[in-house]
Design a protein around this motif. Structure first.
Motif, short mmCIF file in Angstrom:
data_model
loop_
_atom_site.label_atom_id
_atom_site.label_comp_id
_atom_site.label_asym_id
_atom_site.label_seq_id
_atom_site.Cartn_x
_atom_site.Cartn_y
_atom_site.Cartn_z
N UNK A 164 0.82 -1.21 0.00
CA UNK A 164 0.00 0.00 0.00
C UNK A 164 0.85 1.25 0.00
N UNK A 165 2.07 1.17 0.51
CA UNK A 165 2.95 2.33 0.54
C UNK A 165 3.40 2.74 -0.86
N UNK A 166 3.19 1.86 -1.85
CA UNK A 166 3.64 2.14 -3.21
C UNK A 166 2.50 2.53 -4.15
N UNK A 167 1.30 2.69 -3.61
CA UNK A 167 0.14 2.95 -4.46
C UNK A 167 0.32 4.21 -5.31
N UNK A 168 0.98 5.22 -4.78
CA UNK A 168 1.12 6.49 -5.49
C UNK A 168 2.00 6.35 -6.74
N UNK A 169 2.72 5.23 -6.86
CA UNK A 169 3.58 5.04 -8.03
C UNK A 169 2.79 4.61 -9.26
N UNK A 170 1.53 4.25 -9.07
CA UNK A 170 0.67 3.95 -10.20
C UNK A 170 0.74 2.49 -10.66
N UNK A 195 -10.32 1.46 -1.36
CA UNK A 195 -10.54 2.73 -2.05
C UNK A 195 -9.30 3.15 -2.83
N UNK A 196 -8.12 2.91 -2.26
CA UNK A 196 -6.89 3.25 -2.97
C UNK A 196 -6.75 2.43 -4.25
#
Length: 244
Positions: A1-7, A49-50
């Motif tokens: 989950x910590x890597x979700x922003x990487x797409x 949701x993420x």
């Protein structure tokens, strides 16, 4: 989950790439399935949701989720053995560890009763309802771990049908007893304090019933969903209260 922003392109790069699914270097084509396995997605209240936000919306109809639920006292002990293995390797002597890192002290019943700590990870109904609220019922196959172990071929056929893959390669598949790590201090279910086991069983009774009622009342489960049997008694040897 910590890597979700990487797409999602970064996410897909973490999987082995079958040449049959590749065109050129990084372009995926054809029919292929990516599988990710972790207990943290259902546990984390933000994950559904993420994932909905980050994963390609055009593929939403193809996403399939599988939740394998284990009797929660057994799950707690498995978690403790996992943590115990890690701490044996990284901190202190084994004798010191056994003295200060007991099963009962680690679970911390008091914190669980305040809706914090390790035991809330066995509150399956709350996790499933949260997941359904984002992804719906028909995209998630919910399996009982003890059914998977007792009836592997039947369960795997249902799973293959749910995923839309050929069940033939799984027809005679035997589930191996993997992750059997022996070390000094590892506990089996029949080795924990019977009183602690009974307290945990009583603690989870309400949560388990919520789970059974939730699944029985669900109207849009995948048609491949096996019957979810009630969990077996984790403490058959626990002392019974005396009759008055």
């Amino acid at each position: 989950l910590n890597h979700m922003t990487k797409g999602w392109p970064w996410y897909l790069k973490n999987f082995g790439r079958d040449p049959r699914c590749l065109a050129g270097d990084n372009e995926y084509q054809g029919n292929h399935i990516h599988v990710d396995a972790t207990p943290s997605y259902m546990l984390n209240p933000k994950s559904a949701k993420l994932m909905k936000k980050v994963l390609p919306q055009a593929l939403t109809h193809k996403y399939r989720f599988i939740a394998v639920l284990r009797e929660p006292v057994s799950r707690d002990l498995s978690w403790w053995n996992h943590e115990n293995t890690y701490k044996v390797k990284t901190r202190g002597s084994k004798d010191e560890l056994r003295a200060n890192y007991t099963f009962s002290s680690t679970l911390n019943l008091k914190s669980a009763l305040n809706n914090s700590g390790t035991l809330i990870e066995g509150h399956y109904a709350d996790q499933i309802k949260r997941w359904w609220g984002v992804w719906g019922q028909n995209s998630t196959l919910i399996l009982n771990f003890q059914t998977l172990v007792a009836k592997p071929h039947q369960t795997l056929r249902a799973l293959a049908s749910f995923l839309g893959v050929d069940p033939k390669p799984w027809a005679e598949f035997q589930l191996p007893r993997a992750n059997e790590r022996a070390y000094q201090g590892k506990l089996k279910l029949n080795e924990i304090d019977p009183e602690i086991c009974e307290k945990l069983k009583i603690y989870y009774q309400k949560e388990n019933q919520k789970l059974y009622d939730l699944l029985r009342g669900a109207k849009e489960l995948p048609p491949q969903t096996p019957e979810f049997l009630e969990f077996e008694d984790p403490c058959p040897s626990a002392p019974q209260p005396l009759s008055p």
